[in-house]
Design an enzyme around this catalytic site. Sequence first.
Site, PDB file in Angstrom:
ATOM      1  N   GLU A 172       0.812  -1.219   0.000  1.00 37.31           N
ATOM      2  CA  GLU A 172       0.000   0.000   0.000  1.00 37.31           C
ATOM      3  C   GLU A 172       0.849   1.275   0.000  1.00 37.31           C
ATOM      4  O   GLU A 172       1.261   1.747   1.057  1.00 37.31           O
ATOM      5  CB  GLU A 172      -0.934   0.021   1.232  1.00 37.31           C
ATOM      6  CG  GLU A 172      -1.820   1.267   1.267  1.00 37.31           C
ATOM      7  CD  GLU A 172      -2.782   1.327   2.456  1.00 37.31           C
ATOM      8  OE1 GLU A 172      -2.684   0.473   3.361  1.00 37.31           O
ATOM      9  OE2 GLU A 172      -3.620   2.238   2.478  1.00 37.31           O
ATOM     10  N   LYS A 214      -2.394  -2.167  -3.169  1.00 40.86           N
ATOM     11  CA  LYS A 214      -3.478  -1.381  -2.559  1.00 40.86           C
ATOM     12  C   LYS A 214      -3.186   0.091  -2.833  1.00 40.86           C
ATOM     13  O   LYS A 214      -2.526   0.754  -2.039  1.00 40.86           O
ATOM     14  CB  LYS A 214      -3.554  -1.666  -1.054  1.00 40.86           C
ATOM     15  CG  LYS A 214      -4.578  -0.816  -0.324  1.00 40.86           C
ATOM     16  CD  LYS A 214      -4.964  -1.372   1.035  1.00 40.86           C
ATOM     17  CE  LYS A 214      -5.884  -0.388   1.736  1.00 40.86           C
ATOM     18  NZ  LYS A 214      -6.536  -0.920   2.919  1.00 40.86           N
TER      19      LYS A 214
HETATM   20  P1  13P Z   1      -9.345   4.016   4.098  1.00 38.98           P
HETATM   21  O1  13P Z   1     -10.162   3.264   3.076  1.00 38.98           O
HETATM   22  O2  13P Z   1     -10.166   4.632   5.200  1.00 38.98           O
HETATM   23  O3  13P Z   1      -8.386   4.964   3.444  1.00 38.98           O
HETATM   24  O4  13P Z   1      -8.475   2.929   4.849  1.00 38.98           O
HETATM   25  C1  13P Z   1      -7.846   1.946   4.123  1.00 38.98           C
HETATM   26  C2  13P Z   1      -6.608   1.533   4.807  1.00 38.98           C
HETATM   27  O5  13P Z   1      -6.438   0.391   5.140  1.00 38.98           O
HETATM   28  C3  13P Z   1      -5.569   2.526   5.046  1.00 38.98           C
HETATM   29  O6  13P Z   1      -4.378   1.866   5.382  1.00 38.98           O
END
Ligand code: 13P
Length: 333
Positions: A172, A214
């Site tokens: 991510e 992600k």
């Molecule tokens: P949000 O969808 O609220 O951005 O959170 C996703 C997430 O896992 C952030 O690390």
Amino acid sequence: METTARALVAPGKGILAADESTGTIEKRFKSVGATGTPETRRAYRELLFTAPGLGEFISGVILFDETARQKAGDGTTLIGTLQRQGIIPGIKVDVGAQAMAGFPGEKLTLGLDGLRERLAEYRELGARFTKWRAVITLGTDLPTDPCLRANAHGLACFAALSQEAGLVPLVEPEVLMDGDHPLACHAAVTQRMLRFVFDALAEHRVRLEAMLLKPNMVLPGQDCPQTASASEVAEATLQCMRRTVPAAVPGLVFLSGGQSDVRATENLNAMNRLGGAPWELGFSFGRALQDPALKAWSGLPGNVARAQQELLLRAKCNGAARSGTYTAAMEEG
Ligand code: 13P
């Protein structure tokens, strides 16, 4: 791992991110007048995980360390309540983003120390996938290349260690939507970061078929006077992804990043309507799945059933967005 990665992006399904750290969930609880204690956090997560039929739309849930060790009211572990619903448990394994030394305004995500041992324990507890979030801030002359490179390196080391442990990494690299930047600027930075990320993943011999990306959607900054339609967001996001993400990656599971719940669904739906992408276009939403449920609950046990209905509605709408068949009428329930 490849089977798990594909199951996480199965048609009509997506991931619920419920891995807020103690500090973050405290802020969310406060916003609805609830108090954060180990017991209220447990009760809230139990409410989410036991929502009847959640497994129809939710393939996996990301947990925080504390939750992975807690039990539901009936004595089942919270991980067990997910497994009962046919949902794959996952775990956040970074320890958060801290100020990056020498780079004012920028952050570096930490958590590699002792990670091999922690991963073995999480696997034992039942986790089958992992998450590590890098946080990239936009600003004057920001982000810098050293910040992007250092964060990409962390993501790659995390991903390699996860795969060594037989766990599917969710990589991510979040480029924040905070600020007044236009959409084109967010697109350019997202593209730059993803180049660093996939270079690092290749260098560290990460198996692309056994991971998920992600990413953030490409959006105008939260304070930008110009807004963008769902189809503009979808086109800009997919252009950026096509330029940077190899087709061997089975799926992209977008974060919501502070967009409203309905906007996040509309944007995901628009991407899936465009079609022709080489990866599954899924979701791994935190706030965009949980916000209405959290408000409905507000810390009161009597509100559990209503909160679960709110969660199911968002899960169902996002499940439909996976095939581009979401409509505003679905919001009526
Ligand atoms: P949000 O969808 O609220 O951005 O959170 C996703 C997430 O896992 C952030 O690390």
